[in-house]
Design an enzyme around this catalytic site. Structure first.
Site, PDB file in Angstrom:
ATOM      1  N   GLY A 123       5.511 -40.350   6.991  1.00 53.15           N
ATOM      2  CA  GLY A 123       4.733 -39.645   7.996  1.00 53.15           C
ATOM      3  C   GLY A 123       4.338 -38.259   7.527  1.00 53.15           C
ATOM      4  N   CYS A 124       4.391 -37.292   8.443  1.00 54.14           N
ATOM      5  CA  CYS A 124       3.938 -35.930   8.143  1.00 54.14           C
ATOM      6  C   CYS A 124       4.766 -35.256   7.063  1.00 54.14           C
ATOM      7  CB  CYS A 124       3.957 -35.085   9.418  1.00 54.14           C
ATOM      8  SG  CYS A 124       2.797 -35.631  10.691  1.00 54.14           S
ATOM      9  N   ALA A 125       5.992 -35.697   6.839  1.00 46.03           N
ATOM     10  CA  ALA A 125       6.833 -35.107   5.792  1.00 46.03           C
ATOM     11  C   ALA A 125       6.457 -35.588   4.400  1.00 46.03           C
ATOM     12  CB  ALA A 125       8.311 -35.432   6.060  1.00 46.03           C
ATOM     13  N   GLY A 126       5.560 -36.551   4.302  1.00 54.12           N
ATOM     14  CA  GLY A 126       5.266 -37.181   3.024  1.00 54.12           C
ATOM     15  C   GLY A 126       4.644 -36.285   1.988  1.00 54.12           C
ATOM     16  N   PHE A 317       7.847 -31.624   8.783  1.00 57.35           N
ATOM     17  CA  PHE A 317       8.676 -32.510   9.601  1.00 57.35           C
ATOM     18  C   PHE A 317       8.060 -33.903   9.609  1.00 57.35           C
ATOM     19  CE2 PHE A 317       9.074 -28.241  11.380  1.00 57.35           C
ATOM     20  CZ  PHE A 317      10.446 -28.076  11.314  1.00 57.35           C
TER      21      PHE A 317
END
Length: 331
Positions: A123-126, A317
């Site tokens: 997700g956004c942490a990628g 995050f």
């Protein structure tokens, strides 16, 4: 498309759920977003699309985005595609088997023996976890050149068949995009990755992620994210920095994933930064929306253009709920 155009179209598309839009439509005005890019003509989003149609669009769009981002990064590094020894691909907004780098590798000139590490679910942490993975692989084999590419087409998962408030909030926040970087132990780089870490909080699976449903992916996007960040970020950052032999006073600037206007404010409050310190984060959010994993790399690109500080801490995050962080020093 502009945010005003997005709001007008959403009002039209959510006409069957007028009460939901009337209650939450203000999020379009308060998101800190002026414009976003989407991978399909706007009228596509009014259609009734199932898994096959959505994923077919994901593959077509993501292959194009991968190719564009990868070739740009390789060229900026002064290399040719055949110089790349390995590829880390991060994408969580569709399913590609064979993975994206296998689909486009031949077209862009990657070698037949290139190593491939596709990663799903970050997700956004990628953007940070993927970059850290590429750095670890490059360090494990000194002299090898690793291409990191992340591609996300969040808009394909817009859902009009649900009363879940998260569906409307996601429509106001998310855009599509891709980013790429070259990582190696040799050559003239713009910065040095000096360490990375993650924190996963127990019993937080319901804060962010996807639900897999028949019409397509359904976003999990809890309203508790900003207060959670305010309460938990400082401890997570201090712990990660401690493992790297650093403390907050060693960091000259944060480079954070701007998940939304409230999240950016929560980061500033949690780490006791001055209000407005994360100006580049707000600028990227304004110009691109939340593109998930690539977004923090858009912030990094602007930070590089401004002048990379001596030591930067990148943070993001993602589902888990997870905080990913990476220490980057000026070359």
């Amino acid at each position: 498309m502009s945010q005003s155009e997005a709001k007008a179209k959403a009002r039209e598309l959510f006409a069957g759920r007028k009460a939901l839009f009337d209650r939450l439509g203000g999020v379009f005005d308060n998101a800190g977003i002026d414009q976003r890019a989407i991978v399909a003509p706007v009228d596509w989003y009014a259609g009734d699309h199932g898994w096959e149609a959505r994923n077919s669009l994901y593959l077509d769009a993501s292959e194009r985005l991968f190719e564009e981002a990868a070739l740009a990064a390789i060229a900026r590094a002064g290399l040719e595609p055949g110089d790349v020894d390995g590829v880390v691909t991060v994408s969580t907004t569709g399913i590609a088997t064979p993975s994206l780098e296998a689909r486009v590798g031949g077209r862009i000139g990657l070698r037949a023996n290139v190593r491939r590490v596709p990663v799903f679910g970050l997700g956004c942490a990628g953007g940070i976890s993927g970059l850290a993975t590429a750095a670890r692989l490059a360090a494990a084999e000194p002299g090898s050149r690793w291409l990191f590419v992340c591609v996300e087409t969040c808009s394909i998962s817009i859902r009009l068949d649900t009363d879940d408030p998260a569906a409307l909030v996601a429509t106001a926040l998310f855009g599509d995009g891709a980013a790429a970087a070259l990582v190696s132990t040799e050559g003239d780089g713009v910065g040095h990755v000096t360490g990375a870490g993650e924190r996963l909080w127990p019993d937080t699976l319901g804060i962010m992620g996807w639900r897999v449903e028949d019409p397509g992916l359904a976003v999990i996007f809890d309203r508790a994210i900003p207060p959670f960040v305010t309460a938990e970020l400082a401890g997570a950052v201090d712990s990660i920095l401690g493992e790297l032999g650093l403390q907050r006073s060693d960091i000259d600037r944060l480079c954070s994933h701007p998940g939304g206007a409230k999240v950016v404010t929560a980061i500033e409050q949690a780490l006791e930064l001055g209000e407005g310190s994360l100006d580049l984060e707000r600028d990227v959010l304004r110009d691109h929306g939340n593109m998930s994993a690539p977004t923090v790399l858009f912030v990094l690109e602007r930070l590089l253009a401004r002048g990379l500080p001596k030591r930067t801490l990148m943070t993001a995050f993602g589902p888990g709920f997870t905080c990913s962080a990476l220490s980057l020093e000026r070359a």
